[in-house]
Design a protein around this motif. Structure first.
Motif, PDB file in Angstrom:
ATOM      1  N   ALA A   1       0.828  -1.214   0.000  1.00  0.00           N
ATOM      2  CA  ALA A   1       0.000   0.000   0.000  1.00  0.00           C
ATOM      3  C   ALA A   1       0.858   1.258   0.000  1.00  0.00           C
ATOM      4  O   ALA A   1       0.439   2.308  -0.507  1.00  0.00           O
ATOM      5  CB  ALA A   1      -0.924  -0.007   1.216  1.00  0.00           C
ATOM      6  N   ALA A   2       2.064   1.152   0.561  1.00  0.00           N
ATOM      7  CA  ALA A   2       2.972   2.307   0.603  1.00  0.00           C
ATOM      8  C   ALA A   2       3.882   2.349  -0.619  1.00  0.00           C
ATOM      9  O   ALA A   2       4.909   3.039  -0.606  1.00  0.00           O
ATOM     10  CB  ALA A   2       3.807   2.253   1.874  1.00  0.00           C
ATOM     11  N   GLU A   3       3.517   1.605  -1.688  1.00  0.00           N
ATOM     12  CA  GLU A   3       4.271   1.584  -2.945  1.00  0.00           C
ATOM     13  C   GLU A   3       5.638   0.912  -2.826  1.00  0.00           C
ATOM     14  O   GLU A   3       6.520   1.142  -3.660  1.00  0.00           O
ATOM     15  CB  GLU A   3       4.451   3.008  -3.506  1.00  0.00           C
ATOM     16  N   GLY A   4       5.825   0.088  -1.801  1.00  0.00           N
ATOM     17  CA  GLY A   4       7.066  -0.653  -1.664  1.00  0.00           C
ATOM     18  C   GLY A   4       6.993  -1.985  -2.401  1.00  0.00           C
ATOM     19  O   GLY A   4       5.924  -2.423  -2.839  1.00  0.00           O
ATOM     20  N   GLN A   5       8.112  -2.615  -2.554  1.00  0.00           N
ATOM     21  CA  GLN A   5       8.186  -3.958  -3.128  1.00  0.00           C
ATOM     22  C   GLN A   5       8.534  -4.948  -2.027  1.00  0.00           C
ATOM     23  O   GLN A   5       9.146  -4.590  -1.016  1.00  0.00           O
ATOM     24  CB  GLN A   5       9.230  -4.022  -4.245  1.00  0.00           C
TER      25      GLN A   5
ATOM     26  N   ALA B   1      15.815 -11.156 -16.674  1.00  0.00           N
ATOM     27  CA  ALA B   1      14.457 -10.664 -16.929  1.00  0.00           C
ATOM     28  C   ALA B   1      13.718 -10.386 -15.624  1.00  0.00           C
ATOM     29  O   ALA B   1      13.004  -9.380 -15.490  1.00  0.00           O
ATOM     30  CB  ALA B   1      13.692 -11.680 -17.774  1.00  0.00           C
ATOM     31  N   VAL B   2      13.888 -11.281 -14.648  1.00  0.00           N
ATOM     32  CA  VAL B   2      13.243 -11.084 -13.345  1.00  0.00           C
ATOM     33  C   VAL B   2      13.833  -9.856 -12.655  1.00  0.00           C
ATOM     34  O   VAL B   2      13.102  -9.035 -12.076  1.00  0.00           O
ATOM     35  CB  VAL B   2      13.405 -12.341 -12.470  1.00  0.00           C
ATOM     36  N   MET B   3      15.169  -9.738 -12.707  1.00  0.00           N
ATOM     37  CA  MET B   3      15.818  -8.582 -12.080  1.00  0.00           C
ATOM     38  C   MET B   3      15.297  -7.269 -12.675  1.00  0.00           C
ATOM     39  O   MET B   3      14.991  -6.318 -11.961  1.00  0.00           O
ATOM     40  CB  MET B   3      17.337  -8.652 -12.276  1.00  0.00           C
ATOM     41  N   ASN B   4      15.192  -7.233 -13.995  1.00  0.00           N
ATOM     42  CA  ASN B   4      14.739  -6.011 -14.666  1.00  0.00           C
ATOM     43  C   ASN B   4      13.293  -5.682 -14.301  1.00  0.00           C
ATOM     44  O   ASN B   4      12.939  -4.507 -14.137  1.00  0.00           O
ATOM     45  CB  ASN B   4      14.877  -6.160 -16.184  1.00  0.00           C
ATOM     46  N   ALA B   5      12.464  -6.719 -14.169  1.00  0.00           N
ATOM     47  CA  ALA B   5      11.065  -6.481 -13.808  1.00  0.00           C
ATOM     48  C   ALA B   5      10.954  -5.890 -12.409  1.00  0.00           C
ATOM     49  O   ALA B   5      10.094  -5.041 -12.144  1.00  0.00           O
ATOM     50  CB  ALA B   5      10.280  -7.792 -13.899  1.00  0.00           C
ATOM     51  N   LEU B   6      11.844  -6.331 -11.511  1.00  0.00           N
ATOM     52  CA  LEU B   6      11.811  -5.777 -10.159  1.00  0.00           C
ATOM     53  C   LEU B   6      12.377  -4.360 -10.149  1.00  0.00           C
ATOM     54  O   LEU B   6      11.873  -3.484  -9.441  1.00  0.00           O
ATOM     55  CB  LEU B   6      12.604  -6.679  -9.211  1.00  0.00           C
ATOM     56  N   LEU B   7      13.396  -4.121 -10.962  1.00  0.00           N
ATOM     57  CA  LEU B   7      14.016  -2.794 -10.998  1.00  0.00           C
ATOM     58  C   LEU B   7      13.095  -1.746 -11.612  1.00  0.00           C
ATOM     59  O   LEU B   7      13.059  -0.598 -11.155  1.00  0.00           O
ATOM     60  CB  LEU B   7      15.337  -2.858 -11.766  1.00  0.00           C
ATOM     61  N   ASP B   8      12.355  -2.137 -12.676  1.00  0.00           N
ATOM     62  CA  ASP B   8      11.492  -1.133 -13.312  1.00  0.00           C
ATOM     63  C   ASP B   8      10.113  -1.034 -12.659  1.00  0.00           C
ATOM     64  O   ASP B   8       9.268  -0.247 -13.103  1.00  0.00           O
ATOM     65  CB  ASP B   8      11.362  -1.393 -14.818  1.00  0.00           C
ATOM     66  N   GLY B   9       9.876  -1.833 -11.615  1.00  0.00           N
ATOM     67  CA  GLY B   9       8.627  -1.737 -10.869  1.00  0.00           C
ATOM     68  C   GLY B   9       7.468  -2.516 -11.438  1.00  0.00           C
ATOM     69  O   GLY B   9       6.370  -2.488 -10.868  1.00  0.00           O
ATOM     70  N   SER B  10       7.664  -3.221 -12.545  1.00  0.00           N
ATOM     71  CA  SER B  10       6.554  -3.993 -13.115  1.00  0.00           C
ATOM     72  C   SER B  10       6.223  -5.225 -12.276  1.00  0.00           C
ATOM     73  O   SER B  10       5.145  -5.804 -12.420  1.00  0.00           O
ATOM     74  CB  SER B  10       6.882  -4.416 -14.552  1.00  0.00           C
TER      75      SER B  10
END
Length: 748
Positions: A436-440, A542-551
């Protein structure tokens, strides 16, 4: 001993790719002298009924074999050494220290294509003019094909010919014309070593330096570390770069390597996992304007050969790779760095020579008189002990001023909270709060699959592996039961094969945790990272990039997520099962667990937002967990070293493990008992066992082991030298597969 008439030309000692623990003696090829053949060159030799590849390791005046039994080398594959003298010496040291056949050690350091006889020099196609082509050029041919005429004139003006790479640069689109004049007999294609000199000017490669990324400002501690490493240039020095996660160890590596390159030297950078290679390579390429070579086990034979050639030729000034890259041929080596030096991936534990790439890297640095940097947020206890002894210089990196505060660690008592599908109430609430606080959110569970057990609800049957003393793991997405020890698979049943009643999966794996979280938080994109979802480095990237770009908002993973990855958006880490390893019989289990918890906790709070780490456990009062919560890894390590000293376990003693496996338990244990008897009653080492391994039956074979211990490394090595010769000659050895593991990491 051979007579002078038999060995007038001398004898060559060859390392042949075979399980013999000695070098083999051969005569030089007819018409050659031993002194005229280079050490480190490949040869073909008769070996039994076949021909084998070997490497010349030494020259000798005579042989213990009678001259009539000595055979001659059948072919010399290299006129120049394939392996430089320093690398050959390192490989011989490795074979000696780890007591492994030298031919197998040396062969493993050479790409498969070179073992098959390919040229050590990279080959590229060249276009050469023929006599007919010269005459055609003089007569102005071909009159109606101006592109072909221009190419023919270019070839006539260049006596050395033109490589196709040069042709593409000098005359783009000229390859069809090249094929046309070749069909007319005016030119021919030939293979030459890449980089061969030519009179034709070669366009230089545009350096990356024009678009180099800006370097961040160093902290005071980082600057001190870089200066200390740089001051050791040209001499051996071992540094332990110990910093909290996110404190900037990679930046120190980058600056140290850049200084090394400025001096005209090359650098070797070791990483523990293939998954770390792309991320680290991207950072190095963005900052350093030099060619780089990458070496790891996921490369094809052709890719590995190309990278090896780039390193050996000196064209690649930086070599980045996993364990085996420690043996990369690197002329002008000036620096070695070992990232995540504590990681068990640096130790070869199955098959082949059981070497530690970290320890070999230190030896290589000593041999080459260059500094070596070992970096980790959770250094191995051996490395911390070396700091205490003054062998390694500590380079501490506290948290950077621009970092968020250290993440808050808290233990979640599973006995006091409701648990749904493996997730305690406080953990699911925290996940919702951070999303809810926009965190991952990163959820760590070191158990892949859907569930570790398939259970019958009626008779209590548990699905076993027929080849191992292990339960089959449920993989629901693949509709399979799999053994994570031997790889056996079978279809996932819906009913018990014994009584016919329903079966159900028991326990949690990453697949089940991901399914549960996806149902709880359907609006939060979720990814899973484990050996089932990531087949190669590209999948991990691919997984790393998805986490880095917020997707991706939630990542569920195994140990693959703990190793050096930078996730600035992750604000919560949940460790689902921290109890694995708390009560193991392996004395290293507590160290590995502490390292894993600290490493995965370090993925939280790496950006501007403070992090939170929740650790689920049924034993919140356990001393290991309490020391981590109250004092961090430093407090745990201090206590663990004191315990090791009291018990005389490494690093306060030295171990070797004789491992054996056979179809029958009696054969494996019988061989080890005979090996123990070889040591005699007054052996200078302490022998423990033999005993069956903790997982005794694996892949249809019974595994057992005999542990050897001595307070001094040198004395243990001296004993092994003599003892293994006796063990090798035991009649019982023919009925088993056996190997010696020096400095073992796993003694279960």
């Amino acid at each position: 001993m051979a007579g002078p008439e038999d060995c007038a030309a001398g004898v060559l000692r060859i390392a042949v790719d075979c399980p013999l623990r000695t070098l083999l003696d051969y005569l030089p090829p007819p018409g050659e002298s031993a002194q005229g053949l280079p050490l480190g060159a490949r040869v073909r030799v008769p070996f039994g009924t076949r021909s084998a590849m070997g490497v010349i390791v030494a020259q000798a005046q005579g042989s213990a074999l009678p001259g009539r039994r000595l055979k001659a080398i059948t072919a010399l594959l290299d006129r120049e050494p394939l392996l430089a003298a320093d690398l050959l010496e390192l490989l011989q040291w490795t074979a000696s220290y780890y007591h492994h056949p030298p031919g197998e050690v040396i062969a493993a350091a050479i790409p498969a294509a070179l073992r098959a006889g390919q040229s050590a020099l990279a080959q590229e196609p060249w276009l050469e003019i023929t006599a007919a082509g010269l005459r055609a050029n003089l007569s102005g041919e071909p009159r109606r094909a101006p592109r072909q005429r221009e190419l023919l004139k270019m070839l006539a003006d260049s006596a050395a010919g033109i490589s196709l790479t040069q042709l593409d640069a000098l005359a783009p689109g000229a390859r069809p014309a090249a094929r046309a004049i070749s069909k007319r007999g005016w030119s021919r294609f030939a293979a030459r070593a890449a980089g061969e000199s030519t009179e034709t000017p070669v366009p230089t490669e545009t350096p990356r330096g024009a678009a180099m990324a800006a370097a961040p400002e160093l902290s005071a501690a980082q600057s001190l570390a870089v200066e200390a490493i740089d001051a050791a240039a040209g001499r051996y020095g071992a540094f332990l770069l110990h910093g909290a996660p996110g404190s900037g160890k990679t930046e120190v590596y980058l600056r140290a390597v850049a200084r090394c390159l400025e001096r005209g030297a090359s650098a070797l950078v070791l990483v523990p996992e293939i998954g770390l290679t792309p991320q680290l390579l991207e950072r190095f390429r963005a900052r350093l304007p030099v060619r780089m070579a990458v070496l790891h086990s996921a490369l094809s034979d052709g890719e590995r050969l190309a990278a090896w050639r780039e390193a050996r030729s000196g064209r690649a000034r930086v070599v980045i790779g996993t364990r085996s890259a420690v043996f990369a041929p690197i002329p002008g080596l000036g620096l070695i760095t070992v990232d995540e030096e504590h990681d068990s991936s640096y130790k070869q534990q199955e098959g082949g020579c059981r070497y530690s790439a970290r320890d070999v890297a230190v030896r290589r640095a000593q041999q080459a008189a260059v500094p070596v940097v070992l970096g980790s947020a959770t250094p191995a206890l051996e490395s911390l002990h070396n700091v205490q002894l003054g062998r390694y210089r500590p380079l501490p990196l506290p948290r950077r001023a621009d970092q968020a505060a250290a993440p808050r660690l808290a233990l979640i008592d599973l006995r006091a909270h409701a648990v749904h599908q493996g997730l305690a109430g406080p953990v699911t609430q925290a996940i919702g709060r951070h999303l809810a606080a926009e965190g991952q959110v990163l959820v760590y569970l070191n158990r892949r699959g859907y569930a570790p057990t398939l259970l019958c609800t009626s008779c209590g049957w548990i699905a076993p592996c027929s080849e191992c003393d292990a339960r089959l793991t449920v993989h629901r997405e693949a509709a399979q039961l799999r053994c994570h020890w031997c790889g056996a698979t079978q279809p996932l049943p819906s009913r018990c094969g014994r009584c016919g009643f329903a079966v159900k999966p028991v326990g949690q794996g990453t697949e089940r945790i991901a399914e549960t979280l996806a149902a709880m938080f359907p609006d939060a994109p979720l990814l899973r990272l484990d050996r089932d979802t990531a087949r190669g480095a590209a999948d991990v990237e691919a997984v790393m990039n998805a986490l880095l770009d917020g997707s991706a908002r939630i990542l569920v993973g195994t140990q693959m997520v703990t190793k050096g990855h930078h996730f600035p958006g992750v604000s919560l880490v949940a460790v689902i099962n921290a109890d694995q390893g708390l009560f193991s019989t392996d004395f290293r289990a507590a160290e590995r667990l502490a390292q894993t918890i600290v490493q995965v906790a370090g993925r939280a709070g790496r950006g501007a937002r403070a992090g939170e780490v929740l650790i689920q456990t049924e034993y919140p009062e356990h001393p290991l967990l309490q020391s981590l919560i109250t004092g961090g890894y430093e407090a745990f390590a201090a206590g663990a070293l004191a315990e090791r000293a009291a018990a005389r376990w490494p690093p306060f003693s030295r171990l070797a493990l004789l491992r054996a496996s056979a179809r029958a338990a009696a054969d494996a244990l019988g061989f080890l008992r005979a090996a123990r008897e070889c040591a005699g009653d007054r052996a200078p080492v302490r022998l423990l066992g033999p005993v069956s391994a903790a997982m005794a039956r694996r892949a249809g074979r019974h595994h057992a082991q005999l542990l050897l211990e001595h307070a001094e490394r040198r004395e243990l090595q001296r004993f092994l030298d003599a003892w293994l010769e006796l063990v090798e000659r035991l009649p019982e050895s023919r009925r088993v597969r056996w190997a010696i593991d020096v400095d073992p990491l796993d003694i279960q």
